[in-house]
Write a protein that holds these residues in place. Structure first.
Motif, mmCIF file in Angstrom:
data_model
loop_
_atom_site.group_PDB
_atom_site.id
_atom_site.type_symbol
_atom_site.label_atom_id
_atom_site.label_comp_id
_atom_site.label_asym_id
_atom_site.label_seq_id
_atom_site.Cartn_x
_atom_site.Cartn_y
_atom_site.Cartn_z
ATOM 1 N N GLY A 87 0.808 -1.216 0.000
ATOM 2 C CA GLY A 87 0.000 0.000 0.000
ATOM 3 C C GLY A 87 0.842 1.266 0.000
ATOM 4 O O GLY A 87 0.332 2.345 -0.238
ATOM 5 N N GLY A 88 2.131 1.128 0.302
ATOM 6 C CA GLY A 88 3.010 2.296 0.299
ATOM 7 C C GLY A 88 3.099 2.984 1.646
ATOM 8 O O GLY A 88 3.629 4.075 1.758
ATOM 9 N N TYR A 89 2.588 2.352 2.697
ATOM 10 C CA TYR A 89 2.618 2.972 4.016
ATOM 11 C C TYR A 89 3.938 2.744 4.724
ATOM 12 O O TYR A 89 4.239 3.393 5.716
ATOM 13 C CB TYR A 89 1.476 2.457 4.889
ATOM 14 N N ALA A 105 6.333 3.942 -3.836
ATOM 15 C CA ALA A 105 6.948 4.927 -2.951
ATOM 16 C C ALA A 105 5.985 5.457 -1.910
ATOM 17 O O ALA A 105 6.368 5.723 -0.772
ATOM 18 C CB ALA A 105 7.496 6.094 -3.767
ATOM 19 N N GLU A 106 4.731 5.589 -2.247
ATOM 20 C CA GLU A 106 3.781 6.175 -1.300
ATOM 21 C C GLU A 106 2.381 5.665 -1.600
ATOM 22 O O GLU A 106 2.140 5.090 -2.663
ATOM 23 C CB GLU A 106 3.824 7.701 -1.384
ATOM 24 N N PRO A 107 1.453 5.872 -0.636
ATOM 25 C CA PRO A 107 0.088 5.429 -0.883
ATOM 26 C C PRO A 107 -0.507 6.175 -2.065
ATOM 27 O O PRO A 107 -0.141 7.311 -2.326
ATOM 28 C CB PRO A 107 -0.661 5.814 0.401
ATOM 29 N N GLY A 108 -1.387 5.533 -2.780
ATOM 30 C CA GLY A 108 -2.007 6.218 -3.906
ATOM 31 C C GLY A 108 -3.245 5.484 -4.363
ATOM 32 O O GLY A 108 -3.448 4.308 -4.043
ATOM 33 N N PRO A 109 -4.090 6.168 -5.095
ATOM 34 C CA PRO A 109 -5.374 5.599 -5.486
ATOM 35 C C PRO A 109 -5.288 4.498 -6.543
ATOM 36 O O PRO A 109 -6.324 3.953 -6.931
ATOM 37 C CB PRO A 109 -6.158 6.809 -6.023
ATOM 38 N N ASP A 110 -4.065 4.168 -7.001
ATOM 39 C CA ASP A 110 -3.973 3.020 -7.918
ATOM 40 C C ASP A 110 -4.047 1.701 -7.152
ATOM 41 O O ASP A 110 -4.100 0.633 -7.740
ATOM 42 C CB ASP A 110 -2.696 3.102 -8.758
ATOM 43 N N ARG A 111 -4.013 1.798 -5.823
ATOM 44 C CA ARG A 111 -4.257 0.608 -4.999
ATOM 45 C C ARG A 111 -5.410 0.939 -4.061
ATOM 46 O O ARG A 111 -5.521 2.079 -3.603
ATOM 47 C CB ARG A 111 -3.020 0.311 -4.129
ATOM 48 N N ALA A 112 -6.264 -0.004 -3.787
ATOM 49 C CA ALA A 112 -7.388 0.277 -2.888
ATOM 50 C C ALA A 112 -7.415 -0.774 -1.793
ATOM 51 O O ALA A 112 -7.218 -1.952 -2.046
ATOM 52 C CB ALA A 112 -8.696 0.273 -3.655
ATOM 53 N N SER A 186 -13.184 2.504 -7.249
ATOM 54 C CA SER A 186 -12.056 3.318 -7.698
ATOM 55 C C SER A 186 -11.257 2.573 -8.765
ATOM 56 O O SER A 186 -10.271 3.102 -9.266
ATOM 57 C CB SER A 186 -11.175 3.708 -6.516
ATOM 58 N N GLU A 187 -11.710 1.399 -9.123
ATOM 59 C CA GLU A 187 -11.107 0.609 -10.198
ATOM 60 C C GLU A 187 -9.582 0.666 -10.169
ATOM 61 O O GLU A 187 -8.939 1.135 -11.105
ATOM 62 C CB GLU A 187 -11.685 1.048 -11.554
ATOM 63 N N PRO A 188 -9.025 0.174 -9.058
ATOM 64 C CA PRO A 188 -7.582 0.252 -8.874
ATOM 65 C C PRO A 188 -6.877 -0.831 -9.697
ATOM 66 O O PRO A 188 -7.520 -1.740 -10.208
ATOM 67 C CB PRO A 188 -7.422 -0.030 -7.386
ATOM 68 N N ASP A 189 -5.564 -0.692 -9.802
ATOM 69 C CA ASP A 189 -4.796 -1.748 -10.463
ATOM 70 C C ASP A 189 -4.863 -3.021 -9.641
ATOM 71 O O ASP A 189 -4.919 -4.120 -10.164
ATOM 72 C CB ASP A 189 -3.330 -1.322 -10.594
ATOM 73 N N ILE A 190 -4.829 -2.845 -8.329
ATOM 74 C CA ILE A 190 -4.869 -4.021 -7.460
ATOM 75 C C ILE A 190 -5.647 -3.700 -6.197
ATOM 76 O O ILE A 190 -5.557 -2.606 -5.646
ATOM 77 C CB ILE A 190 -3.437 -4.503 -7.139
ATOM 78 N N GLY B 184 -7.512 7.588 4.526
ATOM 79 C CA GLY B 184 -7.397 8.965 4.065
ATOM 80 C C GLY B 184 -6.164 9.182 3.207
ATOM 81 O O GLY B 184 -6.217 9.872 2.186
ATOM 82 N N ARG B 185 -5.065 8.574 3.600
ATOM 83 C CA ARG B 185 -3.826 8.790 2.842
ATOM 84 C C ARG B 185 -3.864 8.065 1.502
ATOM 85 O O ARG B 185 -3.113 8.393 0.592
ATOM 86 C CB ARG B 185 -2.625 8.319 3.670
ATOM 87 N N ASN B 186 -4.733 7.078 1.402
ATOM 88 C CA ASN B 186 -4.829 6.302 0.180
ATOM 89 C C ASN B 186 -5.497 7.078 -0.961
ATOM 90 O O ASN B 186 -5.364 6.727 -2.121
ATOM 91 C CB ASN B 186 -5.614 5.018 0.489
ATOM 92 N N TYR B 187 -6.222 8.174 -0.595
ATOM 93 C CA TYR B 187 -7.058 8.839 -1.586
ATOM 94 C C TYR B 187 -6.301 9.756 -2.535
ATOM 95 O O TYR B 187 -6.900 10.316 -3.446
ATOM 96 C CB TYR B 187 -8.142 9.665 -0.892
ATOM 97 N N GLY B 188 -5.019 9.955 -2.299
ATOM 98 C CA GLY B 188 -4.284 10.871 -3.159
ATOM 99 C C GLY B 188 -4.660 12.323 -2.941
ATOM 100 O O GLY B 188 -4.670 13.115 -3.871
#
Ligand code: ATP
Ligand code: MG
Lengths: 290, 288
Positions: A87-89, A105-112, A186-190, B184-188
């Motif tokens: 998850g990048g945490y 590198a960091e959390p992002g909406p490409d993963r849910a 959010s239709e993530p990659d994974i 929250g941090r996951n939302y970009g």
């Protein structure tokens, strides 16, 4: 040790999921060599006040597109930690993790994420707005499109009647459904799921597992699923990574037919997994676990 | 051990049918009225007012203790003459200035505390130092620094609001569930977006507590400042109104002023904050 043979030989190992496996491999014919998520020799550590705790040690695995990849291991073996790292945490102290070829590198909406806890929904937003917010926050969608997509996924998990409810008015199972809908919308990659059904009662859990498989049949998302339950792993996964007890090391990576299949020696899959996980006496003729 | 040897037969009971006298019956009108808290409290208030009236009449000394009706009359005439509304408006404008300034500074301090360990230490140390200090005790000093006038009062108001709000907000941020923070941090979101859309609503129960406590401190401090140091400016607020009328021995007016202070405090604490609470924390199921 565990050989490369099994992970390269990922064709249809079972009659049960044969068609889907074929479909997957044909869809990914071009990218079959490129895994969606690639974890290579990852060691993860926690700093506490006076300890350095190794949660996982040199774990490697590849997740292909449309995999239902399960991380299975005893409590405390670092499954959640691995998922958090994907998850990048947190960052690995050793090894690397690549998502679509890029370092995580960091959390992002490409993963849910879907977590075990019921408190993962924003309590101050209704069911619908929880999902909408996940879509608009990253600027992925405009509000109106987000509402449409949210309602579509709410419908998929069968909660249309509750779209305007606040999370605290839902049961635990319903909250988990919303969390799954949110992650899928959010239709993530994974999709990263950390024991999403562990806090549910047995009946609800069973139903949710079936629903998840049904949703997978419809959209063929890629999911990395953490559990410590062997039956759940067998039910959900098409591929299972077995982790040893603390600190977690990869013990085996096996294909899974989706049922507790009995092998040539008359031993069910769950027993074999149990033996591999807990290092009980391995009987003669036991397949590649040496 | 022994119980296993005792042979207990299965028992079956008949369920009572129609002979249960009350299965479900609406409450009587009287029961319903008595169940209503507002009604009970109103009755209590009326009784208290009656006792006041009777005692004041028996005492017969309007300089010490005016009757309830005299107080009401004074209140009405002060309202009609706009004397009281003007005083209240003045007090309120001061209060709002001080409250908002306090909130702004609390926001800055909390933001600093959230992003750095030194900031957190600073906030905790300052709060520990200044929170026990009653704001009114700073007024003499403020008068020296800022002179007679609104600035001094606003300074003590800021002190009254700042610590309660900053501390509660910060501990609210800290106590926010790690799962929710990860979500929250996951939302970009940008970092301001994260604070505005995740941290603040998530910590809203404690922020609201901070706002309430800050309000209560500020209101009491302000009235006290106006009362004791009412000299601070020519035109005065509610405290000043009470102070002036006492000097002229207009005791019913003093009571009317005090009544206004009570009513206003009740209004904010029981209507304004209750409404905010019902619309947010309770609606979201986050009330503790
Ligand atoms: N925040 C933390 N700080 C320090 N150590 C931690 C932290 N979280 C987990 N650990 C340690 O890391 C190890 C792995 O924890 P993790 O939560 O990943 O286990 P898990 O496999 O998910 O277990 P479970 O099935 O019980 O959820 C454990 O030994 C745990 O004590
Ligand atoms: Mg876990």
């Amino acid at each position: 040790m565990y050989s490369r043979r099994v992970s390269s030989d990922r064709q249809c190992a079972s009659p049960h999921h044969c068609d889907s496996a074929q479909l997957t491999s044909s869809v990914n014919a071009t990218s079959a060599t490129e895994p969606l998520l690639s974890v290579r020799g990852v060691t993860l550590r926690y700093h506490t006040k006076d300890h350095l705790i190794t949660a996982t040690y040199r774990v490697s695995f590849d997740v292909l597109e449309s995999d239902r990849f399960v991380l299975l291991g005893p409590s405390g073996c670092g499954k959640s930690t691995l998922l958090k790292a994907v998850g990048g945490y947190m960052q690995p102290v050793e090894g690397e993790m690549l998502l679509n070829g890029a370092r995580i590198a960091e959390p992002g909406p490409d993963r849910a994420f879907v977590f075990q806890e019921f408190d993962q929904l924003l309590p101050w937003k209704t069911v619908r707005d929880n999902i909408c917010f996940a879509l608009t926050a990253s600027g992925k969608l405009q509000r109106r499109d987000a509402v449409d997509r949210a309602m579509h996924y709410i419908d998929k998990v069968g909660l249309t009647k509750f779209a305007a409810n606040f999370p605290h008015t839902l049961s635990g199972g319903m909250k988990q459904r919303v969390a799954i809908a949110r992650a899928m919308a959010s239709e993530p990659d994974i999709l990263l799921m950390d024991e999403p059904f562990a806090a549910l009662d047995a009946l609800t859990r069973e139903r949710m597992q079936a629903e998840l498989l049904q949703l997978w049949e419809e959209t063929r998302f890629t999911v990395l699923f953490v559990t410590h339950s062997i039956p759940e792993a067998i039910r959900i996964g098409n591929r299972i990574l077995l982790l040893s007890a603390h600190p977690g090391q990869a013990k085996a990576e096996i294909n899974c037919p989706g049922i507790d299949e009995v092998d040539a020696e008359g031993k069910p899959l769950s027993d074999r997994i149990q033996e591999m996980l807990f290092d009980r006496i391995v009987q003669q003729g036991e397949p590649e676990n040496g | 051990m022994v119980s296993t040897s005792i042979d207990r037969p299965d028992v079956f009971h008949d369920i009572a049918g129609t002979e249960i006298d009350v299965v479900e019956r609406p409450l009587t009108a009287w029961q319903r009225i008595y169940d209503n808290g507002a009604v009970r409290k109103t009755v209590l208030l009326v009784v208290l007012a009656l006792i006041w009236e009777v005692y004041a009449r028996a005492l017969g000394n309007p300089l010490l203790f005016p009757t309830f009706t005299d107080t009401l009359a004074a209140l009405l005439s002060a309202i009609v003459s706009l004397e009281l509304p003007e005083a209240a408006a003045y007090t309120l404008s001061l209060l709002i200035k001080g409250y908002l300034a306090g909130l702004a500074i609390a926001g800055v301090l909390t933001a600093f505390a959230s992003v750095s360990r030194i900031g957190a230490d600073l906030l905790q140390t300052l709060t520990a130092m200044f929170n026990p200090l009653p704001s009114i005790a700073l007024l003499p000093l403020a008068l020296i620094w800022f002179g007679l006038g609104d600035a001094s009062v606003i300074f003590v108001l800021i002190h009254a609001v700042l610590w309660a709000v900053a501390l509660n907000t910060f501990s609210g941020f800290r106590a926010l569930s790690p799962t929710l923070k990860m979500v929250g941090r996951n939302y970009g979101l940008s970092s301001t977006g994260y604070i505005v859309w995740i941290l603040i609503p998530g910590a809203f129960p404690s922020i609201l507590t901070g706002l309430k406590v800050g309000w209560a401190f500020a209101w009491r401090t302000l009235i006290a400042a106006e009362l004791v140091f009412g000299v601070s400016s020519g035109s005065g607020g509610l405290g000043w109104y009470v102070f002036e009328n006492k000097n002229q021995l207009l005791i019913p007016e003093v009571f009317a002023g005090l009544l206004t202070v009570i009513l206003f405090g009740l209004f904010v604490e029981n209507i304004v904050f209750k409404t905010i609470e019902a619309k947010t924390v309770q609606r979201w199921g986050m009330a503790s």
